[in-house]
Design an enzyme around this catalytic site. Structure first.
Site, PDB file in Angstrom:
ATOM      1  N   ARG A   1      22.798 -35.169 -84.624  1.00  0.00           N
ATOM      2  CA  ARG A   1      21.807 -36.198 -84.969  1.00  0.00           C
ATOM      3  C   ARG A   1      22.359 -37.192 -85.987  1.00  0.00           C
ATOM      4  O   ARG A   1      21.897 -38.332 -86.039  1.00  0.00           O
ATOM      5  CB  ARG A   1      20.507 -35.522 -85.440  1.00  0.00           C
ATOM      6  CG  ARG A   1      20.630 -34.738 -86.702  1.00  0.00           C
ATOM      7  CD  ARG A   1      19.473 -33.757 -86.885  1.00  0.00           C
ATOM      8  NE  ARG A   1      19.632 -32.552 -86.056  1.00  0.00           N
ATOM      9  CZ  ARG A   1      18.776 -31.536 -86.037  1.00  0.00           C
ATOM     10  NH1 ARG A   1      17.683 -31.582 -86.769  1.00  0.00           N
ATOM     11  NH2 ARG A   1      19.009 -30.482 -85.263  1.00  0.00           N
TER      12      ARG A   1
ATOM     13  N   LYS B   1      29.659 -21.666 -86.779  1.00  0.00           N
ATOM     14  CA  LYS B   1      29.044 -20.919 -85.675  1.00  0.00           C
ATOM     15  C   LYS B   1      29.784 -19.606 -85.484  1.00  0.00           C
ATOM     16  O   LYS B   1      30.986 -19.525 -85.750  1.00  0.00           O
ATOM     17  CB  LYS B   1      29.159 -21.724 -84.376  1.00  0.00           C
ATOM     18  CG  LYS B   1      28.271 -22.937 -84.291  1.00  0.00           C
ATOM     19  CD  LYS B   1      28.430 -23.594 -82.914  1.00  0.00           C
ATOM     20  CE  LYS B   1      27.639 -24.881 -82.818  1.00  0.00           C
ATOM     21  NZ  LYS B   1      26.185 -24.692 -82.925  1.00  0.00           N
TER      22      LYS B   1
HETATM   23  N1  BES Z   1      25.625 -28.550 -80.343  1.00  0.00           N
HETATM   24  C1  BES Z   1      24.628 -27.751 -80.966  1.00  0.00           C
HETATM   25  C2  BES Z   1      23.480 -27.406 -80.023  1.00  0.00           C
HETATM   26  C3  BES Z   1      23.812 -26.573 -78.818  1.00  0.00           C
HETATM   27  C4  BES Z   1      23.638 -25.203 -78.848  1.00  0.00           C
HETATM   28  C5  BES Z   1      24.260 -27.164 -77.648  1.00  0.00           C
HETATM   29  C6  BES Z   1      23.930 -24.444 -77.738  1.00  0.00           C
HETATM   30  C7  BES Z   1      24.547 -26.399 -76.526  1.00  0.00           C
HETATM   31  C8  BES Z   1      24.385 -25.038 -76.573  1.00  0.00           C
HETATM   32  C9  BES Z   1      24.045 -28.482 -82.173  1.00  0.00           C
HETATM   33  O1  BES Z   1      24.936 -29.301 -82.850  1.00  0.00           O
HETATM   34  C10 BES Z   1      23.585 -27.448 -83.152  1.00  0.00           C
HETATM   35  O2  BES Z   1      24.400 -26.736 -83.639  1.00  0.00           O
HETATM   36  N2  BES Z   1      22.287 -27.398 -83.402  1.00  0.00           N
HETATM   37  C11 BES Z   1      21.713 -26.493 -84.336  1.00  0.00           C
HETATM   38  C12 BES Z   1      20.764 -27.254 -85.221  1.00  0.00           C
HETATM   39  C13 BES Z   1      20.255 -26.468 -86.402  1.00  0.00           C
HETATM   40  C14 BES Z   1      21.387 -26.191 -87.359  1.00  0.00           C
HETATM   41  C15 BES Z   1      19.153 -27.243 -87.073  1.00  0.00           C
HETATM   42  C16 BES Z   1      20.991 -25.397 -83.570  1.00  0.00           C
HETATM   43  O3  BES Z   1      20.339 -25.700 -82.564  1.00  0.00           O
HETATM   44  O4  BES Z   1      21.108 -24.249 -83.959  1.00  0.00           O
HETATM   45 MN    MN Z   2      26.053 -28.242 -84.322  1.00  0.00          MN
END
Ligand code: BES
Ligand code: MN
Ligand code: ZN
Length: 490
Positions: free
Chosen positions: A343, A269
């Site tokens: 997930r 990230k």
């Molecule tokens: N923990 C994150 C989602 C999240 C984002 C929670 C902002 C709280 C605030 C999750 O693990 C994630 O990174 N999701 C990705 C999924 C994608 C790679 C398919 C996302 O939403 O970008």
């Molecule tokens: Mn994530």
């Protein structure tokens, strides 16, 4: 603390608040109704009056609730009240309620008053200069006045005492959830999360089992371990149980995402998106808060709460984009994105709930997708459910808790996005309908049990304060799930 009294009992604090409804008669003792009317306070606002009467009275506030009172207006009023009382440094407050001012929302009002102090100030010191390096800086003083509420004689005092108890137990669950989420990831490790859950289990009386990294591997939680193994901080698997409904064998599982930190892994990230990723165990905090509240309330439910707690990190032993991993369910998963880690951990926790614990219904809750924030913003939790009963229970719970929810689709055409060319399923269905496809990935591990899913990515953590919650963790899900569980056992 809140003490309930009736209008006929004498008041005596130095700060007095009169709260009436718009166009509602006010039979509050010692209050001149015509004088209040003449002040022409707008509905939904509070006016500060100079000491109206008596030498002991330091300040008097007058608030008017709108005629059609809803949650938003009530929260707004409680938040205005909190600002005024803070400015006054009030320690003891009498609140005189006009007839029918709360219109059946007394439980919600009690909850708001009880959570008024709940700021996360643990790491904010009061100008402390540590000469002795071992000395601990004192915590910032918290604000929590004692309230005495004077209820109109038309209220049933015994019933209100019951509502106050319920509100206090639920507020306790929310408070616990917030505290767990607000701690930074360098403090709130999986191990610490397990210890704090154990402390809550002892305090309230639910059962808890904690499995360590060795046991996690022996138990076959391969998807969970694939995420966890990249970190030097070991994972923990938590199973909590509260069985208090002997009239039925039915068992409800609450499964919470427990990423104590989510760096994204090799799909790293950006720094700005990573700062708040200690909130990625908000689902875990919600199920721990919910089972704490249910136990404290002695609710007639049979509930297990399951948490797979770990970190998503980068290292020589971290999983990679492109890996194909196993799972407790026996399905192979193609990892197309290491940042879709939640997930994977949920998949094994849900399988464990369905097969080992033999839960009849499963609700999972997770800070799962940025797509949920894009679709619904910061104040509405996305719900995906393939079972009408679970959806209805969540919806009913949201009406009494004040947490907003919105149902999203679970159509088969969306599940297809998760189809993999290389394995049984892949861990991201791409950008389209990201919240629903993530949810349907989880459903693939529920073994056909009635299932519901709450995506709290937007609602679990707010960088700024709003009327509902202070800055930081909101504790969302603790009350919602506790109430939904009660609904499902009605
Ligand atoms: N923990 C994150 C989602 C999240 C984002 C929670 C902002 C709280 C605030 C999750 O693990 C994630 O990174 N999701 C990705 C999924 C994608 C790679 C398919 C996302 O939403 O970008
Ligand atoms: Mn994530
Ligand atoms: Zn995550």
């Amino acid at each position: 603390m809140i003490t309930l009294k009736t209008h006929s009992q004498p008041a005596g604090s130095t700060v007095k608040v009169v709260l009436t409804g718009e166009n509602k008669p006010c039979h509050c003792p010692g209050v001149d109704q015509d004088a209040l009317k003449a002040l022409a306070v707008k509905p939904g606002t509070i006016k500060t009056l100079n000491a109206l009467e008596g030498e002991t009275l330091r300040a008097a506030l007058y608030g008017v609730l709108p005629e059609k009172l809803g949650y938003d207006a009530l929260e707004e009023m409680a938040s205005l009240l909190s600002k005024e009382l803070k400015a006054l440094k009030a320690k003891q407050v009498d609140i005189l309620l006009g007839d029918d001012a709360l219109q059946g929302l007394s439980e919600a009002f009690y909850k708001q008053l009880l959570l008024m102090d709940d700021q996360f100030t643990h790491y904010q010191t009061t100008g402390f200069a540590p000469i002795d390096p071992s000395a601990k800086a004192p915590d910032k003083e918290v604000f929590q006045p004692d309230f005495t509420l004077y209820l109109p004689d038309s209220f049933d005092l015994a019933a209100e005492e019951g509502r106050l108890q319920t509100a206090a137990h639920l507020a306790g669950g929310i408070r616990s959830a917030r505290r767990l989420v607000n701690e930074p990831a360098n403090v709130m490790s999986p191990q610490r999360l397990a210890e704090d859950a154990q402390a809550l289990a002892r305090e309230h009386g639910f059962e808890i089992e904690v499995f360590d990294e060795k046991q996690i591997q022996q138990m076959g939680l391969q998807a969970f371990w694939s995420v966890a193994k990249g970190s030097d901080t070991p994972p923990r698997f938590l199973v909590m149980r509260y069985m208090n409904n002997p009239d039925t064998n039915e068992l409800l599982a609450l499964v919470g995402k427990g990423l104590t930190y989510d760096s994204g892994g090799y799909a790293v990230k950006p720094a700005t998106g990573m700062v708040t990723m200690h909130c990625d165990m908000g689902g875990a905090a919600a199920v721990i808060g919910a089972i704490s509240a249910l136990t404290a309330m002695k609710a007639k439910v049979n509930v297990v709460a399951v948490v797979a707690a770990c970190e998503n990190m980068i290292s020589g032993h971290a999983y990679r984009n492109g890996d194909i991993i196993g799972s407790l369910a026996g399905k192979y998963i193609e990892v197309v994105n290491t940042d879709a880690e939640g997930r994977l951990t949920l998949a094994d926790a849900i399988t464990y709930a369905a097969t080992v614990l033999k839960a009849d219904k499963i609700i999972d809750i997770a800070t799962l997708t940025g797509a949920a924030i894009v679709a619904l913003g910061e104040e509405i939790t996305g719900v995906v459910a393939d079972d009408e009963g679970i959806w209805q229970a969540v919806q009913a719970a949201s009406q009494t808790s004040g947490d907003k929810v919105w149902r999203m689709p679970h159509d088969e055409c969306l599940a297809k996005h998760n189809k993999s060319e290389r394995a049984d399923i892949k861990n991201s269905g791409g950008r389209q309908a990201g919240t629903a496809t993530a949810a349907l990935f989880c459903r693939a591990f529920a073994f056909g049990k009635p299932w519901g899913h709450l995506d709290i990515a937007g609602t679990a953590y707010h960088e700024g304060a709003n009327a509902k919650a202070p800055a930081g963790a909101t504790g969302v899900g603790a009350e919602l799930l506790a109430r939904a569980a009660i609904e499902l056992f009605k």
